[in-house]
Write a protein that holds these residues in place. Structure first.
Motif, PDB file in Angstrom:
ATOM      1  N   LYS A 136       7.168   9.362  24.521  1.00  0.00           N
ATOM      2  CA  LYS A 136       7.425   8.629  23.461  1.00  0.00           C
ATOM      3  C   LYS A 136       6.298   7.953  22.665  1.00  0.00           C
ATOM      4  N   LEU A 137       5.198   7.651  23.418  1.00  0.00           N
ATOM      5  CA  LEU A 137       4.061   7.120  22.962  1.00  0.00           C
ATOM      6  C   LEU A 137       3.523   7.943  21.715  1.00  0.00           C
ATOM      7  N   ALA A 138       3.362   9.290  22.407  1.00  0.00           N
ATOM      8  CA  ALA A 138       2.756  10.328  21.493  1.00  0.00           C
ATOM      9  C   ALA A 138       3.435  10.405  20.202  1.00  0.00           C
ATOM     10  N   ARG A 139       4.768  10.326  20.235  1.00  0.00           N
ATOM     11  CA  ARG A 139       5.544  10.557  18.971  1.00  0.00           C
ATOM     12  C   ARG A 139       5.353   9.402  18.233  1.00  0.00           C
ATOM     13  N   LEU A 140       5.429   8.155  18.844  1.00  0.00           N
ATOM     14  CA  LEU A 140       5.191   6.940  17.922  1.00  0.00           C
ATOM     15  C   LEU A 140       3.747   7.021  17.168  1.00  0.00           C
ATOM     16  N   VAL A 141       2.489   7.565  17.918  1.00  0.00           N
ATOM     17  CA  VAL A 141       1.445   7.488  17.314  1.00  0.00           C
ATOM     18  C   VAL A 141       1.443   8.547  16.351  1.00  0.00           C
ATOM     19  N   ALA A 142       1.983   9.697  16.313  1.00  0.00           N
ATOM     20  CA  ALA A 142       1.935  10.680  15.676  1.00  0.00           C
ATOM     21  C   ALA A 142       2.667  10.501  14.170  1.00  0.00           C
ATOM     22  N   GLY A 143       3.691   9.941  14.639  1.00  0.00           N
ATOM     23  CA  GLY A 143       4.777   9.787  13.448  1.00  0.00           C
ATOM     24  C   GLY A 143       5.871  10.879  13.390  1.00  0.00           C
ATOM     25  N   VAL A 144       5.594  11.861  14.287  1.00  0.00           N
ATOM     26  CA  VAL A 144       6.479  13.145  14.293  1.00  0.00           C
ATOM     27  C   VAL A 144       6.985  13.516  15.591  1.00  0.00           C
ATOM     28  N   GLU A 145       7.827  14.581  15.755  1.00  0.00           N
ATOM     29  CA  GLU A 145       8.066  15.094  17.110  1.00  0.00           C
ATOM     30  C   GLU A 145       7.020  15.578  17.905  1.00  0.00           C
ATOM     31  N   VAL A 146       7.143  15.535  19.151  1.00  0.00           N
ATOM     32  CA  VAL A 146       6.002  16.205  19.889  1.00  0.00           C
ATOM     33  C   VAL A 146       6.581  17.124  21.042  1.00  0.00           C
ATOM     34  N   PRO A 147       6.260  18.282  21.295  1.00  0.00           N
ATOM     35  CA  PRO A 147       7.177  19.060  22.071  1.00  0.00           C
ATOM     36  C   PRO A 147       6.990  18.578  23.754  1.00  0.00           C
ATOM     37  N   THR A 148       7.871  18.851  24.361  1.00  0.00           N
ATOM     38  CA  THR A 148       8.339  18.436  25.693  1.00  0.00           C
ATOM     39  C   THR A 148       7.719  19.414  26.582  1.00  0.00           C
ATOM     40  N   ALA A 149       7.550  20.655  26.481  1.00  0.00           N
ATOM     41  CA  ALA A 149       7.022  21.747  27.214  1.00  0.00           C
ATOM     42  C   ALA A 149       6.607  23.024  26.255  1.00  0.00           C
ATOM     43  N   ALA A 150       5.515  23.799  26.940  1.00  0.00           N
ATOM     44  CA  ALA A 150       5.058  24.662  26.032  1.00  0.00           C
ATOM     45  C   ALA A 150       4.203  25.941  26.841  1.00  0.00           C
ATOM     46  N   LEU A 151       4.097  26.960  26.524  1.00  0.00           N
ATOM     47  CA  LEU A 151       3.301  27.818  27.262  1.00  0.00           C
ATOM     48  C   LEU A 151       2.136  28.124  26.303  1.00  0.00           C
ATOM     49  N   CYS A 152       1.152  28.519  26.839  1.00  0.00           N
ATOM     50  CA  CYS A 152      -0.115  28.939  26.079  1.00  0.00           C
ATOM     51  C   CYS A 152      -0.845  30.100  26.511  1.00  0.00           C
ATOM     52  N   TYR A 153      -0.691  31.273  25.801  1.00  0.00           N
ATOM     53  CA  TYR A 153      -1.362  32.527  26.351  1.00  0.00           C
ATOM     54  C   TYR A 153      -2.684  32.440  25.591  1.00  0.00           C
ATOM     55  N   VAL A 154      -3.742  32.874  26.594  1.00  0.00           N
ATOM     56  CA  VAL A 154      -5.145  32.823  26.024  1.00  0.00           C
ATOM     57  C   VAL A 154      -5.816  33.925  26.493  1.00  0.00           C
ATOM     58  N   TRP A 155      -6.956  34.304  25.711  1.00  0.00           N
ATOM     59  CA  TRP A 155      -7.865  35.069  25.875  1.00  0.00           C
ATOM     60  C   TRP A 155      -9.231  34.513  26.330  1.00  0.00           C
ATOM     61  N   ASP A 156      -9.274  34.555  27.655  1.00  0.00           N
ATOM     62  CA  ASP A 156     -10.323  33.615  28.439  1.00  0.00           C
ATOM     63  C   ASP A 156     -11.733  34.446  28.480  1.00  0.00           C
ATOM     64  N   ASN A 157     -12.688  33.661  28.924  1.00  0.00           N
ATOM     65  CA  ASN A 157     -14.096  34.267  29.255  1.00  0.00           C
ATOM     66  C   ASN A 157     -14.254  34.454  30.771  1.00  0.00           C
ATOM     67  N   LYS A 158     -13.650  34.048  31.581  1.00  0.00           N
ATOM     68  CA  LYS A 158     -13.901  33.877  33.051  1.00  0.00           C
ATOM     69  C   LYS A 158     -12.798  34.299  33.931  1.00  0.00           C
ATOM     70  N   TYR A 159     -11.579  33.666  33.845  1.00  0.00           N
ATOM     71  CA  TYR A 159     -10.589  33.802  34.793  1.00  0.00           C
ATOM     72  C   TYR A 159      -9.943  35.019  34.582  1.00  0.00           C
ATOM     73  N   ARG A 160      -9.480  35.658  35.479  1.00  0.00           N
ATOM     74  CA  ARG A 160      -8.688  37.020  35.710  1.00  0.00           C
ATOM     75  C   ARG A 160      -7.480  37.170  34.857  1.00  0.00           C
ATOM     76  N   ILE A 161      -7.264  38.241  34.476  1.00  0.00           N
ATOM     77  CA  ILE A 161      -5.906  38.505  33.565  1.00  0.00           C
ATOM     78  C   ILE A 161      -4.645  38.230  34.504  1.00  0.00           C
ATOM     79  N   GLY A 162      -3.749  37.372  34.133  1.00  0.00           N
ATOM     80  CA  GLY A 162      -2.696  37.157  35.014  1.00  0.00           C
ATOM     81  C   GLY A 162      -2.757  35.714  35.447  1.00  0.00           C
ATOM     82  N   TYR A 163      -3.992  35.190  35.590  1.00  0.00           N
ATOM     83  CA  TYR A 163      -4.205  33.729  35.877  1.00  0.00           C
ATOM     84  C   TYR A 163      -3.237  32.510  35.470  1.00  0.00           C
ATOM     85  N   LYS A 164      -2.789  31.732  36.134  1.00  0.00           N
ATOM     86  CA  LYS A 164      -1.971  30.837  35.510  1.00  0.00           C
ATOM     87  C   LYS A 164      -2.429  29.433  35.767  1.00  0.00           C
ATOM     88  N   THR A 165      -2.191  28.393  35.093  1.00  0.00           N
ATOM     89  CA  THR A 165      -2.862  27.127  35.396  1.00  0.00           C
ATOM     90  C   THR A 165      -2.133  26.088  34.560  1.00  0.00           C
TER      91      THR A 165
END
Length: 241
Positions: A140-169
């Motif tokens: 709610k604070l983030a939405r108030l500051v931004a003035g728009v909707e902010v997502p409540t949950a997200a996934l992020c698929y990355v091309w990383d430099n060090k962690y193994r393929i399949g690693y989740k965090t």
């Protein structure tokens, strides 16, 4: 000096939930033209903006994202229904991507070095009232500051430099964002790699319940914490029915 991003800044970076039209595939557009109105560039306050452009590569138009001590995402209004509404089926997101190098100093589990050579966000419409009081207050604070909707949950698929393929965090900023490593290290630098992910299954694994509707996708990279440079290319991104 390293940029210190707050959880609010990270959420601002992931703003979506806008009323966008169905976007054309990158490959249908002429290289060199401005991005159509269906796309939206999302930036961070006080952080230099990535450069987004349509370019030709191997005979097709693709999106090029240049990051030079900067950050930013291209919001793409791709949607998918809630998983229960789809009979518990699949929502398979497909795309191609390529990077020109690894970010030497990046560490996606450290706030001070949380940069990515390439990343693809998937945003979900989790009801705010289903979250804990603490999480509701932060959003709610983030939405108030931004003035728009902010997502409540997200996934992020990355091309990383060090962690193994399949690693989740979880993101070092918020446990409302699960990161999943799809490519890692320099083995495929300079090569187009094709990805295919069932985002319903990944959401269920991360959050423990069936996925609500997908509200948007965002692609990009960032190097503002590590003060490095990286170029990323994205081919067409779509849901396979």
């Amino acid at each position: 000096m390293k940029t210190r991003l707050s959880p609010i800044a990270l959420l601002l970076f992931s703003i979506l939930a806008w009323s966008g039209e169905v976007p054309p595939p990158f490959s249908s557009l002429p290289p060199g033209q401005a991005l159509p109105k269906e796309f939206r560039i999302v930036t961070l306050p006080k952080i230099a903006r990535n450069n987004f452009s349509l370019v030709a590569d191997e005979g097709k138009t693709v999106l090029r994202v240049d990051s030079d001590n900067s950050a930013g995402s291209l919001d793409i209004p791709l949607t998918a229904p809630a998983s229960d509404a789809a009979g518990g089926g699949k929502a398979v997101l497909e795309w191609r991507w390529k990077v020109n190098r690894m970010l030497d100093k990046a560490d996606m589990e450290d706030k001070l070095d949380d940069d990515h050579s390439a990343r693809v966000y998937v945003f979900f419409d989790v009801p705010l009232e289903s979250l804990s009081f603490a999480d509701r207050s932060k959003i709610k604070l983030a939405r108030l500051v931004a003035g728009v909707e902010v997502p409540t949950a997200a996934l992020c698929y990355v091309w990383d430099n060090k962690y193994r393929i399949g690693y989740k965090t979880w993101s070092p900023y918020t446990h409302r964002l699960r990161k999943i490593v799809l490519q890692s290290g320099p083995a495929h630098v300079g090569q187009w790699m094709t990805e295919s992910r069932d985002v319903y299954a990944d959401f269920r694994d991360a959050f423990g319940f069936d996925a609500p509707a997908v509200t948007s996708i965002a692609v990009g990279n960032d190097s503002d914490n590590t003060n490095e440079r990286v170029t990323t290319w994205f081919g067409d991104i779509s849901f396979r029915k």
